[in-house]
Design an enzyme around this catalytic site. Structure first.
Site, PDB file in Angstrom:
ATOM      1  N   SER A   1     -38.330  23.735 -14.645  1.00  0.00           N
ATOM      2  CA  SER A   1     -37.044  23.781 -15.357  1.00  0.00           C
ATOM      3  C   SER A   1     -35.904  24.377 -14.550  1.00  0.00           C
ATOM      4  CB  SER A   1     -37.185  24.593 -16.640  1.00  0.00           C
ATOM      5  OG  SER A   1     -37.623  23.768 -17.672  1.00  0.00           O
TER       6      SER A   1
ATOM      7  N   TYR B   1     -34.807  30.663 -21.433  1.00  0.00           N
ATOM      8  CA  TYR B   1     -35.516  30.303 -22.667  1.00  0.00           C
ATOM      9  C   TYR B   1     -35.078  31.227 -23.814  1.00  0.00           C
ATOM     10  CZ  TYR B   1     -38.512  27.989 -19.194  1.00  0.00           C
ATOM     11  OH  TYR B   1     -38.991  27.247 -18.160  1.00  0.00           O
TER      12      TYR B   1
ATOM     13  N   VAL C   1     -41.458  26.951 -15.652  1.00  0.00           N
ATOM     14  CA  VAL C   1     -42.836  27.306 -15.965  1.00  0.00           C
ATOM     15  C   VAL C   1     -43.759  27.269 -14.739  1.00  0.00           C
ATOM     16  CG1 VAL C   1     -42.715  26.675 -18.407  1.00  0.00           C
ATOM     17  CG2 VAL C   1     -43.434  24.965 -16.731  1.00  0.00           C
TER      18      VAL C   1
ATOM     19  N   TYR D   1     -36.701  12.681 -14.849  1.00  0.00           N
ATOM     20  CA  TYR D   1     -36.897  14.073 -15.292  1.00  0.00           C
ATOM     21  C   TYR D   1     -38.249  14.622 -14.800  1.00  0.00           C
ATOM     22  CZ  TYR D   1     -37.839  18.009 -18.351  1.00  0.00           C
ATOM     23  OH  TYR D   1     -38.178  19.265 -18.823  1.00  0.00           O
TER      24      TYR D   1
ATOM     25  N   LYS E   1     -33.070  22.172 -13.867  1.00  0.00           N
ATOM     26  CA  LYS E   1     -32.089  21.790 -14.891  1.00  0.00           C
ATOM     27  C   LYS E   1     -30.683  22.286 -14.549  1.00  0.00           C
ATOM     28  CE  LYS E   1     -35.647  21.574 -18.449  1.00  0.00           C
ATOM     29  NZ  LYS E   1     -36.431  22.277 -19.458  1.00  0.00           N
TER      30      LYS E   1
END
Ligand code: GLU
Length: 366
Positions: free
Chosen positions: A103, A281, A299, A229, A106
């Site tokens: 992530s 998160y 993660v 993705y 992102k």
């Protein structure tokens, strides 16, 4: 900047309460001021080894196990790197050990999308509000019918769809990999087996993709956007790469190592804002409060931090807490933020020289 002693007495009572119920894992105390000239390189290295030794005994947390590749990593690996905007790197431990960016990507794809199509179009696909939901929630804003923000899966998949639309199915991943590599200052690569596993098992993300299509935040075909993705999550990086990428962002998008403008200056500002409010998160608020550095975790065990105009920080340790953040990574950032005064609202964080020049040249008039 200087080292300073901050103790647990400095923490507000609410934070102590949260720690005692296990919401926040206690951080060892920051080191005391070691000497008069703390900015010398050896003292940064000394601080890094102090933080590393304090965080290394922490073995709480679990490896991500939604695909076998992530559960098969060395649980005890641990590395920290700090890169200055001028290109100098300080590192310790497994800072050159490769893992998947997950992530953390992102933040970078968001920056690319802003640059390619501008704020308005990007905001039509994903908002900028913290969600308060888990990263993989199948949940959109009831008001905008869009994902809450680009740092959760739904928003990031919408952004991957946008990049696919603009760059084309054939070239989108190559251009993405090229941009990530330029930000890091070295050629990065795809972990094929992680990518294949992500693609084979990512049905929750597929559900999100189809929901995006149904609300108009994604164009057909959904599968090629998801493929992009899954690939972006499977790019291999090290803690040193994360620090260098962070330094490029901190340096208004310019990589001092390669002398190249990698990201657009306005896109960098917007990206840091979203990292600050949504990057960690469900711990994003606590992180902003305690650590105060725009950051994005993944993660895979990495955390990328940006100290605007000053530093990039990268940590790697794959044991994750219940929110999906690296446990040792959080502990390390807390100590570094306290020791070096890196919190955005810390009075030792002087920020931009340009802004401070106003204060040295101007005197208030009565
Ligand atoms: N590949 C992961 C997923 O989409 C990334 C999750 C993360 O790092 O937060 O589920």
């Amino acid at each position: 900047m200087f080292w300073k002693k901050r103790t647990s007495e400095d923490r507000p009572q609410q934070m102590e309460d949260a720690m005692s119920c296990g919401e926040i894992i206690a951080t060892p105390e920051a080191p005391a001021t070691p000497s008069a000239n703390p900015t010398s390189h050896s003292q940064v290295d000394q601080m890094l080894s102090y933080v590393y030794e304090k965080a290394r005994p922490i073995t709480e947390g679990k490896l991500a196990d939604y695909i076998p590749e992530l559960a098969n990593v060395q649980a005890d690996s641990f590395g920290i790197a700090i890169a200055t905007t001028k290109g100098k790197v300080h590192k310790i431990g497994d800072a050159d050990f490769e893992f998947t960016i997950q992530s953390t990507s992102k933040a970078l794809t968001y920056c690319m999308a802003l640059e390619l199509v501008g704020r308005k179009e990007v905001l039509s696909r994903a908002g900028v509000e913290p969600s308060g939901d888990p990263f993989n929630a199948i949940e959109f804003s009831p008001v905008t019918r869009r994902p809450f923000n680009p740092m959760v899966n739904a928003g990031a998949i919408a952004i991957s769809g946008l990049l696919r639309d603009v760059l084309g199915v054939e070239k989108a991943f190559d251009l993405m990999l090229d941009r990530f590599s330029r930000a890091a200052g070295r050629q990065l690569s795809l972990n094929e087996s992680v990518y294949r596993s992500e693609a084979a098992t990512g049905h929750r993300n597929r559900a999100i993709g189809h929901l995006l299509l149904s609300v108009g935040a994604m164009n057909e075909p959904v599968e090629s956007a998801l493929d992009l993705y899954f690939k972006q999550c499977s790019i291999m990086v090290t803690a040193t790469d994360l620090a260098r990428i962070g330094a490029t962002i901190a340096n208004l998008g310019f990589n001092s190592l390669t002398n190249e403008q990698v990201f657009d200056i306005d896109a960098v500002r917007d990206t840091q804002s979203v990292m600050f409010t949504c990057g960690m998160y469900d711990y994003s608020g606590g992180w902003a409060y305690e650590v105060g550095i725009p950051a994005k975790s993944g993660v895979g065990g990495g955390i990328l931090g940006v100290v605007n105009r000053q530093l990039g920080v990268g940590t790697y340790s794959p044991r994750l807490d219940g929110n999906g953040n690296s446990v040792r990574g959080i502990a390390s950032y807390r100590m570094m933020s306290d020791s070096l005064g890196l919190h955005s609202f810390d009075l030792t964080n002087t920020g931009s020289e340009f802004v401070s020049s106003f204060f040295t040249s101007d005197r208030a008039e009565n």
